[in-house]
Design a protein around this motif. Structure first.
Motif, PDB file in Angstrom:
ATOM      1  N   VAL A 284       0.925  -1.341  -0.465  1.00 25.33           N
ATOM      2  CA  VAL A 284      -0.221  -0.330   0.183  1.00 25.33           C
ATOM      3  C   VAL A 284       0.815   1.544   0.047  1.00 25.33           C
ATOM      4  O   VAL A 284       1.908   0.808   0.360  1.00 25.33           O
ATOM      5  N   ARG A 285       0.360   2.389  -0.334  1.00 21.45           N
ATOM      6  CA  ARG A 285       0.704   3.468  -0.406  1.00 21.45           C
ATOM      7  C   ARG A 285       0.744   4.096   1.368  1.00 21.45           C
ATOM      8  O   ARG A 285      -0.387   4.201   1.664  1.00 21.45           O
ATOM      9  N   ASP A 286       2.097   4.983   1.517  1.00 24.82           N
ATOM     10  CA  ASP A 286       1.631   5.665   3.028  1.00 24.82           C
ATOM     11  C   ASP A 286       2.495   6.526   2.563  1.00 24.82           C
ATOM     12  O   ASP A 286       3.767   6.754   2.291  1.00 24.82           O
ATOM     13  N   PRO A 287       2.024   7.811   3.541  1.00 25.93           N
ATOM     14  CA  PRO A 287       2.146   9.097   2.761  1.00 25.93           C
ATOM     15  C   PRO A 287       3.339   9.396   3.661  1.00 25.93           C
ATOM     16  O   PRO A 287       4.408  10.521   3.254  1.00 25.93           O
ATOM     17  N   ILE A 288       3.958   8.625   4.741  1.00 20.88           N
ATOM     18  CA  ILE A 288       4.846   8.920   5.585  1.00 20.88           C
ATOM     19  C   ILE A 288       6.053   7.669   4.944  1.00 20.88           C
ATOM     20  O   ILE A 288       7.638   8.278   5.065  1.00 20.88           O
ATOM     21  N   LEU A 289       5.984   6.919   5.029  1.00 23.21           N
ATOM     22  CA  LEU A 289       6.973   6.320   4.902  1.00 23.21           C
ATOM     23  C   LEU A 289       7.509   5.792   3.667  1.00 23.21           C
ATOM     24  O   LEU A 289       8.751   5.163   2.698  1.00 23.21           O
ATOM     25  N   ASP A 290       6.753   6.693   2.667  1.00 24.73           N
ATOM     26  CA  ASP A 290       7.237   6.156   1.277  1.00 24.73           C
ATOM     27  C   ASP A 290       7.956   7.379   1.261  1.00 24.73           C
ATOM     28  O   ASP A 290       8.614   7.188   0.548  1.00 24.73           O
ATOM     29  N   ARG A 291       7.808   8.327   2.052  1.00 28.91           N
ATOM     30  CA  ARG A 291       9.118   9.720   2.030  1.00 28.91           C
ATOM     31  C   ARG A 291      10.477   8.875   2.459  1.00 28.91           C
ATOM     32  O   ARG A 291      11.740   9.620   1.906  1.00 28.91           O
ATOM     33  N   ILE A 292      10.543   7.784   2.707  1.00 25.65           N
ATOM     34  CA  ILE A 292      11.550   7.456   4.009  1.00 25.65           C
ATOM     35  C   ILE A 292      12.078   6.508   3.585  1.00 25.65           C
ATOM     36  O   ILE A 292      13.308   5.902   3.546  1.00 25.65           O
ATOM     37  N   SER A 293      11.450   5.189   2.077  1.00 24.90           N
ATOM     38  CA  SER A 293      11.596   4.630   2.159  1.00 24.90           C
ATOM     39  C   SER A 293      11.205   4.361   0.215  1.00 24.90           C
ATOM     40  O   SER A 293      11.825   3.486  -0.629  1.00 24.90           O
TER      41      SER A 293
ATOM     42  N   LEU B 126      -0.332  -7.412   6.873  1.00 23.10           N
ATOM     43  CA  LEU B 126      -0.690  -7.519   7.871  1.00 23.10           C
ATOM     44  C   LEU B 126      -1.846  -6.573   8.137  1.00 23.10           C
ATOM     45  O   LEU B 126      -2.420  -6.432   8.528  1.00 23.10           O
ATOM     46  N   SER B 127      -0.912  -5.283   7.818  1.00 27.02           N
ATOM     47  CA  SER B 127      -1.933  -4.127   7.692  1.00 27.02           C
ATOM     48  C   SER B 127      -2.249  -3.261   7.069  1.00 27.02           C
ATOM     49  O   SER B 127      -2.474  -2.135   6.861  1.00 27.02           O
ATOM     50  N   SER B 128      -2.393  -4.145   5.442  1.00 28.65           N
ATOM     51  CA  SER B 128      -3.008  -3.223   4.408  1.00 28.65           C
ATOM     52  C   SER B 128      -4.267  -3.303   4.311  1.00 28.65           C
ATOM     53  O   SER B 128      -4.902  -4.075   3.397  1.00 28.65           O
ATOM     54  N   GLN B 129      -5.012  -2.668   5.363  1.00 29.34           N
ATOM     55  CA  GLN B 129      -6.410  -2.421   5.114  1.00 29.34           C
ATOM     56  C   GLN B 129      -7.004  -1.792   4.449  1.00 29.34           C
ATOM     57  O   GLN B 129      -8.179  -1.519   3.317  1.00 29.34           O
TER      58      GLN B 129
ATOM     59  N   LYS C 197      -7.602  -9.219  -3.738  1.00 29.45           N
ATOM     60  CA  LYS C 197      -7.957 -10.612  -2.258  1.00 29.45           C
ATOM     61  C   LYS C 197      -6.600 -10.399  -1.473  1.00 29.45           C
ATOM     62  O   LYS C 197      -7.449 -11.348   0.250  1.00 29.45           O
ATOM     63  N   TYR C 198      -5.944  -9.755  -1.263  1.00 21.81           N
ATOM     64  CA  TYR C 198      -5.173  -8.955  -0.112  1.00 21.81           C
ATOM     65  C   TYR C 198      -4.534  -8.418   0.739  1.00 21.81           C
ATOM     66  O   TYR C 198      -3.571  -8.235   1.304  1.00 21.81           O
ATOM     67  N   GLY C 199      -6.324  -7.288   0.333  1.00 24.14           N
ATOM     68  CA  GLY C 199      -6.431  -5.893   1.670  1.00 24.14           C
ATOM     69  C   GLY C 199      -7.917  -6.238   2.297  1.00 24.14           C
ATOM     70  O   GLY C 199      -8.171  -6.684   2.022  1.00 24.14           O
ATOM     71  N   GLY C 200      -7.372  -5.337   2.923  1.00 25.01           N
ATOM     72  CA  GLY C 200      -9.167  -4.987   3.631  1.00 25.01           C
ATOM     73  C   GLY C 200      -9.375  -5.793   4.689  1.00 25.01           C
ATOM     74  O   GLY C 200      -8.761  -5.639   6.156  1.00 25.01           O
ATOM     75  N   SER C 201     -10.594  -6.514   4.760  1.00 26.10           N
ATOM     76  CA  SER C 201     -10.693  -7.878   5.606  1.00 26.10           C
ATOM     77  C   SER C 201      -9.422  -8.701   6.169  1.00 26.10           C
ATOM     78  O   SER C 201      -8.722  -8.488   5.541  1.00 26.10           O
ATOM     79  N   PHE C 202      -9.794  -8.662   8.040  1.00 26.21           N
ATOM     80  CA  PHE C 202      -8.478  -9.363   8.568  1.00 26.21           C
ATOM     81  C   PHE C 202      -7.954 -11.145   8.115  1.00 26.21           C
ATOM     82  O   PHE C 202      -7.661 -10.962   7.303  1.00 26.21           O
ATOM     83  N   GLU C 203      -9.418 -11.321   7.792  1.00 28.20           N
ATOM     84  CA  GLU C 203      -9.266 -12.902   6.648  1.00 28.20           C
ATOM     85  C   GLU C 203      -8.392 -12.551   5.307  1.00 28.20           C
ATOM     86  O   GLU C 203      -8.091 -13.150   4.788  1.00 28.20           O
ATOM     87  N   ASN C 204      -8.708 -11.448   4.452  1.00 25.10           N
ATOM     88  CA  ASN C 204      -7.644 -11.640   3.138  1.00 25.10           C
ATOM     89  C   ASN C 204      -6.264 -11.425   4.019  1.00 25.10           C
ATOM     90  O   ASN C 204      -5.471 -11.687   3.108  1.00 25.10           O
ATOM     91  N   ARG C 205      -6.238 -10.384   4.910  1.00 23.57           N
ATOM     92  CA  ARG C 205      -4.691  -9.934   5.429  1.00 23.57           C
ATOM     93  C   ARG C 205      -4.312 -10.987   5.408  1.00 23.57           C
ATOM     94  O   ARG C 205      -2.321 -10.437   5.336  1.00 23.57           O
ATOM     95  N   ILE C 206      -4.932 -11.678   5.928  1.00 21.09           N
ATOM     96  CA  ILE C 206      -3.782 -12.798   6.980  1.00 21.09           C
ATOM     97  C   ILE C 206      -3.734 -14.356   5.897  1.00 21.09           C
ATOM     98  O   ILE C 206      -3.372 -15.307   5.855  1.00 21.09           O
ATOM     99  N   SER C 207      -4.326 -14.058   4.778  1.00 19.76           N
ATOM    100  CA  SER C 207      -5.160 -15.563   3.800  1.00 19.76           C
ATOM    101  C   SER C 207      -3.574 -15.699   2.745  1.00 19.76           C
ATOM    102  O   SER C 207      -3.327 -17.477   3.104  1.00 19.76           O
TER     103      SER C 207
END
Length: 250
Positions: A154-163, A213-216, A221-231
């Protein structure tokens, strides 16, 4: 607040009392010598070496002289669990050009050195520590050729700048994520063949699986719900288990 640099237990006790903290201390550390069952294996004591990278492997991912020397000191030190450092499952997922990476081509080097380390530990300490190899993809912090090449969930406005994330093109596809499954499985198989007792599927510190795990806010199918994020992580673990058997630690 002070740095934890106490020279004796009395100084620590005084600060605990001064700060009115509910922390108990014991001078009896005999329980650290107790054996512990881990999976189907037995650790001879409760002391472990944690997986800290030395960034000193050869360019092909095999242990260098310095890597071997470091692990020799760990094995001779008496800890019953050696949690080996992060081992990349694909080249583009390496955190640095010297990150450890077991492959078909260098598996023999790992096997020979691990056999030697176990022998020397048994001669000195009377036992060989359990060896766990940590499997990783660095994701946002990938740097395989000495230049940042981030791959993110996912894009992250804070981490994107430093990574070094500058565009949506650096967000990996579902197809790419699925392509990693056989690489994790094969790395685990190689680890077992080389003589390791188990593997750790790394999902921390904002590396690829941790970010999953945090890609809400991720779609698909690998983002959003907890079930998707751990699958996908669960799938990796299940597929590894099928290939390595029940006596291998995951």
């Amino acid at each position: 607040m002070r740095k934890f640099d106490y020279k004796n237990i009395e100084d620590l006790k005084r600060d605990i009392e001064r700060m009115n903290l509910n922390i108990g201390l014991s001078e009896d550390i005999s329980n650290l010598s107790d054996k512990l069952k881990i999976g189907e294996r037995i650790a001879e004591n409760r002391i472990a070496i944690l997986p800290m990278e030395g960034c000193d492997s050869e360019s092909d991912g095999s242990p260098s002289f310095f890597t071997y020397r470091r692990y020799l000191r760990f094995f001779l030190g008496g800890a019953a669990l050696i949690w080996w450092e992060a081992n990349a499952v694909v080249r583009e997922g390496r955190a640095n050009p010297r990150q450890m990476m077991i492959t078909d081509d260098n598996k023999g080097i790992f096997k020979a050195e691990l056999r030697d380390l176990k022998r020397l530990s048994e001669e000195k300490n009377g036992y060989s520590p359990l060896s766990i190899l940590q499997l990783t993809h660095s994701g946002r912090y990938s740097n395989p050729e000495g230049k940042r090449a981030p791959m993110v969930l996912v894009r992250d406005p804070i981490l994107d700048r430093i990574s070094g994330v500058e565009s949506d093109s650096q967000v990996v596809t579902d197809e790419y994520l699925e392509s990693l499954v056989p690489h994790y499985v094969h790395s685990a198989e190689l680890a077992k063949e080389a003589g390791f007792d188990g593997v750790d599927v790394k999902a921390c510190h904002r590396y690829l699986f941790s970010e999953m795990l945090s890609s809400q806010t991720r779609g698909g199918k690998y983002g959003g719900s907890f079930e998707n994020r751990i699958s996908l992580i669960l799938r990796v673990i299940e597929e590894i288990r099928k290939r390595v058997g029940d006596d291998f630690i995951i």
